[in-house]
Design an enzyme around this catalytic site. Structure first.
Site, PDB file in Angstrom:
ATOM      1  N   ASP A 130       0.581  -0.861  -0.173  1.00 15.60           N
ATOM      2  CA  ASP A 130       0.034   0.097   0.078  1.00 15.60           C
ATOM      3  C   ASP A 130       0.747   1.307   0.061  1.00 15.60           C
ATOM      4  O   ASP A 130       2.233   0.925   0.308  1.00 15.60           O
ATOM      5  CB  ASP A 130      -0.686   0.017   1.538  1.00 15.60           C
ATOM      6  CG  ASP A 130      -2.059   0.938   1.469  1.00 15.60           C
ATOM      7  OD1 ASP A 130      -2.460   1.756   0.284  1.00 15.60           O
ATOM      8  OD2 ASP A 130      -1.600   2.136   2.297  1.00 15.60           O
ATOM      9  N   ASP A 185      -0.109   5.174   1.430  1.00 20.84           N
ATOM     10  CA  ASP A 185      -0.516   6.437   2.222  1.00 20.84           C
ATOM     11  C   ASP A 185      -0.931   5.214   3.308  1.00 20.84           C
ATOM     12  O   ASP A 185      -1.231   4.717   3.767  1.00 20.84           O
ATOM     13  CB  ASP A 185      -1.824   6.772   2.056  1.00 20.84           C
ATOM     14  CG  ASP A 185      -1.728   8.408   0.816  1.00 20.84           C
ATOM     15  OD1 ASP A 185      -0.889   9.173   0.782  1.00 20.84           O
ATOM     16  OD2 ASP A 185      -2.596   7.621  -0.247  1.00 20.84           O
ATOM     17  N   ASP A 217      -1.777  -0.742   5.841  1.00 20.76           N
ATOM     18  CA  ASP A 217      -1.978  -0.593   7.054  1.00 20.76           C
ATOM     19  C   ASP A 217      -3.025   0.000   7.735  1.00 20.76           C
ATOM     20  O   ASP A 217      -3.229   0.173   9.351  1.00 20.76           O
ATOM     21  CB  ASP A 217      -1.215   0.834   7.177  1.00 20.76           C
ATOM     22  CG  ASP A 217      -2.067   2.199   6.686  1.00 20.76           C
ATOM     23  OD1 ASP A 217      -2.559   2.752   6.997  1.00 20.76           O
ATOM     24  OD2 ASP A 217      -2.004   1.222   5.127  1.00 20.76           O
TER      25      ASP A 217
END
Length: 223
Positions: A8, A10, A167
């Site tokens: 990922d 961000d 995250d």
């Protein structure tokens, strides 16, 4: 056998999630409203937010909300809060290690391509990624698995051969729906959220050598 890592962006490579949330909180405060993490959580990691902040501002304050003005103020505050623009601990080591081991490296993000490519160029890490898939490449972004499936297809690997690094709850759900082994690495914002379903969770990539992650994922695959 693990043949690929799919990151990922961000909140995983760079912590943009904390300044984004702080900026929106500050906007709400300036307008006389309030924004909790509980209300904002569903929007993290997805281009399809559970909360429309403009409509919520109007609902809470009863004031007229001009989207362009609010958006501009939020961007201004984001730049103010976005002070740590470097990569999170352990990310560079993972990229270098994966490249050294001959693993394919992909990126799957619900953000726009301009946003992702701008940061990859700024950080000088674009060359590590053999495939980058963003919101423009799919009909449905996370928590739908389409982004991860598209990245795996571009890399030529199956879900059993790839590890997702995520995250957020939306990203985790997308990875698991794609059938992948998922390592959860929460940032200061998502550390406060439930990340149930992850195969493994660490506070930082710096806490888990890539070789150890590959061994753990390999054992899980055999099991």
């Amino acid at each position: 056998m693990i043949r690929a890592l799919i990151f990922d962006f961000d909140g995983l490579i760079v912590d943009t999630e904390s300044p984004e949330f702080k900026a929106w909180q500050a906007v709400f405060d300036e307008y006389g409203g309030s924004l909790s993490l509980e209300d904002w959580a569903g929007s993290i990691g997805s281009r399809e937010p559970c909360l429309d902040p403009y409509a919520e501002l109007k609902r809470q304050t009863g004031r007229s909300v001009v989207r362009e003005e609010v958006r501009a103020r939020k961007r201004e505050l984001f730049q103010l809060f976005f002070t740590d623009r470097g990569m999170l601990p352990g990310v560079r080591e993972y990229l270098e290690g994966a490249q050294r081991m001959g693993l394919a490296i992909g990126l799957a993000s619900s953000a726009s391509r301009d946003w992702i490519e701008g940061h990859l160029e700024r950080l000088k890490i674009g060359s590590y990624f053999a495939a980058v898939r963003t919101e423009e490449d799919v009909e449905r972004a996370k928590p739908d698995p389409e982004l991860f499936l598209a990245a795996m297809a571009a890399l030529g690997v199956s879900s059993e051969e790839a590890i997702a690094l995520e995250d957020s709850p939306n990203g985790l759900l997308a990875a698991k729906s794609a059938g992948m082994f998922c390592l959860a690495v929460p940032n200061p914002i998502t550390r406060q959220l439930e990340l149930e379903g992850a195969d493994l969770r660490v506070d930082s990539l710096a806490d888990l050598p890539l070789e150890q992650l590959l061994a753990i994922a390999g054992e899980r695959e055999v099991a």
